[in-house]
Write an enzyme that holds these catalytic residues in place. Structure first.
Site, PDB file in Angstrom:
ATOM      1  N   CYS C 162      78.324  49.574 103.158  1.00  0.00           N
ATOM      2  CA  CYS C 162      78.491  49.696 104.437  1.00  0.00           C
ATOM      3  C   CYS C 162      77.406  48.788 105.435  1.00  0.00           C
ATOM      4  O   CYS C 162      77.667  48.821 106.550  1.00  0.00           O
ATOM      5  CB  CYS C 162      78.529  51.230 104.895  1.00  0.00           C
ATOM      6  SG  CYS C 162      79.149  52.204 103.860  1.00  0.00           S
ATOM      7  N   HIS C 295      74.265  53.377 113.614  1.00  0.00           N
ATOM      8  CA  HIS C 295      75.236  53.485 112.443  1.00  0.00           C
ATOM      9  C   HIS C 295      76.006  54.688 112.566  1.00  0.00           C
ATOM     10  O   HIS C 295      77.248  54.646 112.421  1.00  0.00           O
ATOM     11  CB  HIS C 295      74.392  53.774 110.856  1.00  0.00           C
ATOM     12  CG  HIS C 295      75.235  53.321 109.663  1.00  0.00           C
ATOM     13  ND1 HIS C 295      76.322  52.372 109.716  1.00  0.00           N
ATOM     14  CD2 HIS C 295      75.474  54.276 108.407  1.00  0.00           C
ATOM     15  CE1 HIS C 295      76.995  52.739 108.313  1.00  0.00           C
ATOM     16  NE2 HIS C 295      76.479  53.530 107.907  1.00  0.00           N
ATOM     17  N   HIS C 330      84.924  54.152 110.274  1.00  0.00           N
ATOM     18  CA  HIS C 330      83.921  53.699 109.485  1.00  0.00           C
ATOM     19  C   HIS C 330      84.738  52.535 108.861  1.00  0.00           C
ATOM     20  O   HIS C 330      85.295  52.639 107.852  1.00  0.00           O
ATOM     21  CB  HIS C 330      83.314  54.493 108.617  1.00  0.00           C
ATOM     22  CG  HIS C 330      82.158  53.895 108.018  1.00  0.00           C
ATOM     23  ND1 HIS C 330      81.710  52.355 108.129  1.00  0.00           N
ATOM     24  CD2 HIS C 330      81.174  54.381 107.207  1.00  0.00           C
ATOM     25  CE1 HIS C 330      80.436  52.120 107.568  1.00  0.00           C
ATOM     26  NE2 HIS C 330      80.173  53.272 106.871  1.00  0.00           N
TER      27      HIS C 330
END
Lengths: 357, 85, 402
Positions: C162, C295, C330
Site C-alpha cells: 500500500c 493513510h 483504498h
C-alpha cells in the site's frame, strides 16, 4: 551513476550451481537435460527459526536465507537499508491463491498465500530478522528489478547517510509458470539442457531461478570481494543507442576497452536475441575474453545479479571457475576489471562494471 | 469432548504446519497465542479458516475470534456449543 | 543535495472522477465513490462495497486512445492518468525520450489474467486470451504506458504493497537529485481484482459498510481502484522549460517497522519515524504543517497505530487531518500518488478535505479528524502518509512553492 564507492562487503547466491555451499570454483557445472535449471536449496533450518519457517513458501525461504547469509559473510552489523528486486515474486503463492479462490469458491480462504504473494514480503521478513528499521524498497520490473535496486542502493551510499545496504533479488520458477512462458516462446522447444545451451542456435532459452544478495558499503572492509564501479540501464535501445550507451558508460568511468580483462555476457542461446551480444562485442571488444553465465543459473528476470556475484568472485579469487575455463583460451594474467552486459528478452539491457580491490 | 480436542490438536498442527509439535505437547488450557504455542495474528486467521472448513462455523468478528481461539479447550467448547445449538 | 524537486503536472482517475477537476469537485461536494462492483465476477459483489471506476474496460480503452485487446484495465487506468499528467505539465512527445517513469502496482494485470488464468494454463485452449498471457507481472503496465507515450530515459516499477506509489515518488525524486533525470513521472495504477478482494477479505479487514477511518466503530477498509501520476522536475529543468510549479516535494522518508508481516506496531513506530524524518528533510517544523492526508484505511490496527504516531509527533497540537479513503476507497499501489495529488490540491485550493463517516474518537488514540470541508484554509505544508504490508511506511511532505 558517477564514480562513487560501492564495495561488495559480502554476498551469497542460491542458484542451480553449488554457489551457496560447496566449492563452486573447482566443481564441474551441474547439468540438466531439461530446459529448466532448478536452484540447489540449502538447509533453511540453519538460518531461520522453526516457528518462522513453518509458514514460509519456497521463495521466501530462499530469499531470506540468501539475505541472511550475505550479511553473515560480510562480517558487518545489520544493514541500514534493504532494497530488493524480483520480477515475479512468489509465483507459488500467487498461483495457490488464484486456485484457492476457485476451489473454495471465495469462501474460507487462508490468507497466507495472499500475504506471501505480495512482492515485498521477503523484504519485510529480512527487516524483521535483522531488526532493520531503515529504508526498505522492492523493485518489480523484469530485467530492471535487481538493477534498480542496485542503483537505488548506490545512490543512497553516495548520499552518505547510509553506510550499508543489503541489496539483492529472488526469483522462482513453477511448473505452471514454465508452461505459461512456453506458450509465448520463452523456452527452447526441444530438450536442450544447459550443457548444450549454445550449440543449437534455436529460438528460446532455458529457465532458471535463485536468490542473490550483497552487503554493499561505502568502505572497503576485510571481507570485501570487489567494487561496483557503475551500472547503466538502457530500455529497448536501438543498435546505435546500445553502442553509444557502452561508449558513454566506459567514458564516464574513465575506462577503455583495453582496461577490461573479462566480459561476462548474458547470452542465453536464444537465436532471436543473442545477436545483441554478438554485434556489440565484435564491434567493440573482439579481443577481450568473454564468458557467458546463463548456462549456470538459467534465464530469469533477476539473472543479472548472478553475473554481478560471479564477477565479484572472479575478482576476489583472481581466477575463473573450472566450469567457465573452456570459454577462454588465454585467460588474462590478472583480473582487474570485469564488464557485464546482460539483457532480458531484448528489452531491458544493462552494463555493470566491477573492479578488483 | 476429549475426542474433539484430540482431533482439534491434530488439525491445528496440520493447518499451521507445527512440525516439531505433537498433539500431546499441547495442553488443553494452554494459551495458543503469545507465550504459549507462540502463534500470531495470521495463525488466528488460519484457525478461523480451519473452523469454517472443518466444522462449518464462521467467525465474523476478529475480536470475538480472540476469545474463541484462546486455547484448545475454548475452541472445543465453542464448536460443541455451535453443534448442539 | 543540490536540486529541489518540483511537481509540475498531475493526472488521475478514481471512483470519484476521471481527472483532477472531477476529483476535486467530488471532494468538495463530499460525494463518495463507494458502491458495489459492476465489473468483477465475485460472490462478494453485493456484500463488500468497493470504489470502482465507473467505466467498463472497453470504455477506458476508448478514453486512453488505444485498442482494448492486450491492454489490461490496470494499464488503461494508468494511461488515462498519464495523459492528463503530461498535458497538465505541458510536456510533449519531444520531451518523452529524456523523461523517466517510476510506476507502482501491487498486482499488475491480475484484473484481466485472473479471468482467463485457467484457459492460459490449459494446453487445449487457444484464443484472444493469449494476448494477456504476459500481462500479469507489474512491469507490463509500466512498459505499455511508457511505450504508448514514448518515455525512454529510465523505467522502474515498485511494489511495496500500500505504500508503493509513495515510494515511486521518492525514487523519482532521488534520481532527479542525483542528476540522473531532469523529469521523472511517478505514480501508480491499480485495478480492482477478485484476487485482492478475496485477499483482504481473508485478512478479515474489509468493512461491509462504508469505511470509517479513525472512528471507534471502524471495521475495516473498502478497496478501490484508480491511477495517478505526478510530474517531478528538477529546479533547473523547471527554469529551462519555464514550467509552472504546482508544489514542491520537499521531504520524504521510507521507514520499516520490523514488527510483523502485515500488522503495524501498536505504538506506530514506523509511522512516527517516517513522518518525523520526512519533515526533517523538508526543513519544516511540526507547527508548520497545516494538514495531514493520513493513510487512514479504517482497519483496526492501522488507525490506532497511525493515531498514536500523530500524538507522539505533534503532542496536543495535531494539525488538521483526514483520510480521503472514504471517497476513493483504498487503491493500494495508487493510493500514495492519488493522495499526493490531493495534498497538492489542498495547497493550491487552500482547502482541507473532510474525513467522511467519522462520529466517535478511538479509545486507543484520542485524535479527531477534520470532518468538515474547510475552504480558504491556509495550507502551505502537507504530510501525506502511505503505510503497507511488510512494515513499509512512507511519508511525503508537499509544500507550497515559494
Amino acid at each position: 551513476m558517477s564514480n562513487n564507492r560501492c564495495y561488495i562487503q559480502g554476498s551469497a547466491a542460491i542458484s542451480a550451481q553449488p554457489t551457496f555451499e560447496g566449492d563452486f570454483f573447482s566443481l564441474p557445472m551441474i547439468v540438466t537435460e531439461a530446459n529448466n535449471l532448478v536452484a540447489v536449496e540449502p538447509d533453511y533450518k540453519a538460518f531461520i527459526p522453526p516457528n518462522s519457517l513453518r509458514r514460509m513458501s519456497r521463495l521466501l525461504k530462499m530469499g531470506l536465507t540468501a539475505a541472511l547469509k550475505a550479511v553473515q559473510n560480510s562480517g558487518q552489523p545489520s544493514p541500514d537499508v534493504i532494497i530488493t528486486g524480483t520480477g515475479k515474486g512468489s509465483l507459488s503463492d500467487t498461483e495457490k491463491f488464484i486456485r484457492d479462490i476457485v476451489e473454495y469458491q471465495e469462501r474460507a480462504l487462508n490468507p497466507t498465500p495472499f500475504i506471501q504473494s505480495t512482492y515485498n514480503s521477503v523484504n519485510g521478513l529480512i527487516a524483521l530478522q535483522q531488526k532493520s528499521t531503515g529504508y526498505n524498497n522492492t523493485f518489480v520490473h523484469r530485467g530492471f528489478s535487481f538493477e534498480n535496486a542496485l542503483l537505488d542502493s548506490m545512490l543512497q551510499l553516495a548520499e552518505g547517510e547510509v553506510k550499508r545496504t543489503l541489496t539483492g533479488c529472488f526469483e522462482e520458477m513453477t511448473a505452471e509458470h514454465f508452461y505459461i512462458k512456453s506458450r509465448i516462446g520463452f523456452w527452447k522447444e526441444a530438450d536442450t539442457g544447459n550443457a548444450q545451451l549454445f550449440d543449437r542456435n534455436t529460438p528460446g532459452s532455458i529457465s532458471g531461478e535463485g536468490s542473490t544478495f550483497f552487503m554493499l558499503g561505502d568502505e572497503r572492509t576485510e571481507n570485501t570481494e570487489a567494487c561496483i564501479k557503475g551500472m547503466k540501464m538502457l530500455y529497448k535501445p536501438s543498435a546505435e543507442a546500445l553502442e553509444r550507451g557502452l561508449k558513454d558508460f566506459l567514458d564516464k568511468h574513465d575506462v577503455g576497452i583495453g582496461d577490461i580483462d573479462l566480459v561476462i555476457s548474458g547470452r542465453n542461446g536464444d537465436a532471436n536475441t543473442d545477436h545483441y551480444y554478438r554485434i556489440l562485442f565484435s564491434a567493440n571488444c573482439p579481443a577481450t575474453p568473454e564468458v557467458p553465465f546463463k548456462q549456470l543459473c538459467g534465464e530469469h528476470d533477476t539473472a543479472g545479479a548472478f553475473a554481478v556475484w560471479l564477477a565479484a568472485q572472479i575478482l576476489k579469487q583472481q581466477q575463473l571457475p573450472v566450469s567457465l575455463q573452456a570459454f577462454v583460451a588465454n585467460p588474462p594474467k590478472a583480473f582487474r576489471r570485469i564488464l557485464i552486459y546482460n539483457h532480458f528478452i531484448g528489452e531491458q539491457h544493462t552494463f555493470f562494471l566491477l573492479e578488483h580491490v | 469432548m476429549e475426542e474433539l480436542k484430540q482431533k482439534l490438536k491434530q488439525q491445528i498442527i496440520e493447518a499451521l504446519n507445527l512440525q516439531d509439535t505433537k498433539p500431546e505437547d499441547i495442553d488443553d488450557n494452554a494459551a495458543l497465542f503469545g507465550d504459549g504455542l507462540g502463534l500470531d495474528s495470521i495463525d488466528s486467521l488460519e484457525l478461523m479458516v480451519l473452523l469454517e472448513r472443518q466444522y462449518g462455523i464462521k467467525v465474523e468478528d476478529p475480536r470475538e475470534g480472540r476469545k474463541i481461539l484462546a486455547s484448545v479447550q475454548s475452541m472445543a467448547e465453542f464448536i460443541q456449543s455451535k453443534q448442539t445449538a | 543535495m543540490a536540486e529541489r524537486v518540483f511537481i509540475t503536472g498531475m493526472g488521475l482517475i478514481t471512483a470519484i472522477g476521471d481527472n483532477v477537476m472531477e476529483n476535486l469537485r467530488s471532494l468538495r461536494l463530499q460525494q463518495a465513490g463507494i458502491g458495489y462492483t459492476r465489473h468483477i465476477d465475485t460472490i462478494h459483489k453485493e456484500v463488500l462495497p468497493v470504489a470502482e471506476v465507473r467505466h467498463s474496460t472497453e470504455q477506458l480503452a476508448v478514453m486512453a486512445g488505444v485498442p482494448v485487446l492486450g491492454y489490461t484495465r490496470t494499464t488503461l487506468l494508468g494511461l488515462i492518468a498519464m495523459k492528463e499528467a503530461l498535458q497538465s505539465a505541458g510536456l510533449t512527445e519531444a520531451d518523452m525520450p529524456g523523461t523517466g517513469l517510476v510506476n507502482a502496482s501491487t498486482v499488475g494485470g491480475m484484473c484481466d489474467t485472473e479471468k482467463v488464468y485457467y484457459d492460459i494454463i490449459d494446453p487445449n485452449k487457444h484464443g484472444e486470451f493469449l494476448d494477456y498471457i504476459d500481462t500479469l507481472d507489474c512491469a507490463d503496465c509500466t512498459q505499455r504506458i511508457a511505450d504508448t507515450v514514448g518515455i525512454g530515459a529510465h523505467i522502474a516499477t515498485i511494489s511495496t504493497a500500500c505504500s508503493s506509489s509513495a515510494n515511486a515518488l521518492m525514487y523519482g525524486a532521488r534520481l532527479i537529485k542525483h542528476g540522473m533525470l531532469d523529469t521523472a513521472i511517478c505514480g501508480g495504477t491499480e485495478a480492482l481484482t477478485r484476487f485482492t478482494i478475496n485477499g483482504f477479505n481473508s485478512l478479515k479487514n474489509i468493512d461491509k459498510a462504508h469505511c470509517k477511518p479513525f472512528d471507534q466503530h471502524r471495521n475495516g477498509l473498502n478497496l478501490g481502484e484508480g491511477a495517478a501520476y505526478l510530474v517531478l522536475e528538477s529546479e533547473s529543468q523547471v527554469k529551462r522549460r519555464g514550467a509552472v510549479v504546482l508544489a514542491e516535494l520537499s521531504g520524504y522518508c521510507n521507514a520499516n517497522e520490523a514488527f510483523h508481516p502485515t500488522a503495524p506496531s501498536p505504538e506506530g513506530d514506523g509511522a512516527y519515524a517516517a513522518m518525523k524524518n520526512a519533515l526533517a528533510m523538508s526543513g519544516r517544523s511540526v507547527d508548520e504543517v497545516q494538514y495531514i492526508n493520513v493513510h487512514g484505511t479504517a482497519t483496526l490496527n492501522n488507525d490506532a497505530s497511525e493515531g498514536k504516531a500523530l500524538l507522539r509527533l505533534f503532542g496536543d497540537k495535531v494539525p488538521m487531518f483526514s483520510s480521503t479513503k472514504p471517497f476513493t476507497g483504498h487503491t493500494l499501489a495508487a493510493a500514495g500518488a492519488i493522495e499526493a495529488i490531493f495534498s497538492v490540491l489542498a495547497i493550491r485550493e487552500q482547502v482541507v478535505f473532510p474525513n467522511l463517516n467519522f462520529s466517535e474518537k478511538m479509545e486507543e488514540a484520542g485524535v479527531t479528524p477534520e470532518t468538515r470541508l474547510l475552504e480558504q484554509y491556509p495550507v502551505t505544508n502537507v504530510i501525506s502518509n502511505s503505510f503497507g504490508f511488510g512494515g513499509n511506511n512512507a511519508s511525503l511532505v508537499i509544500s507550497k512553492y515559494e
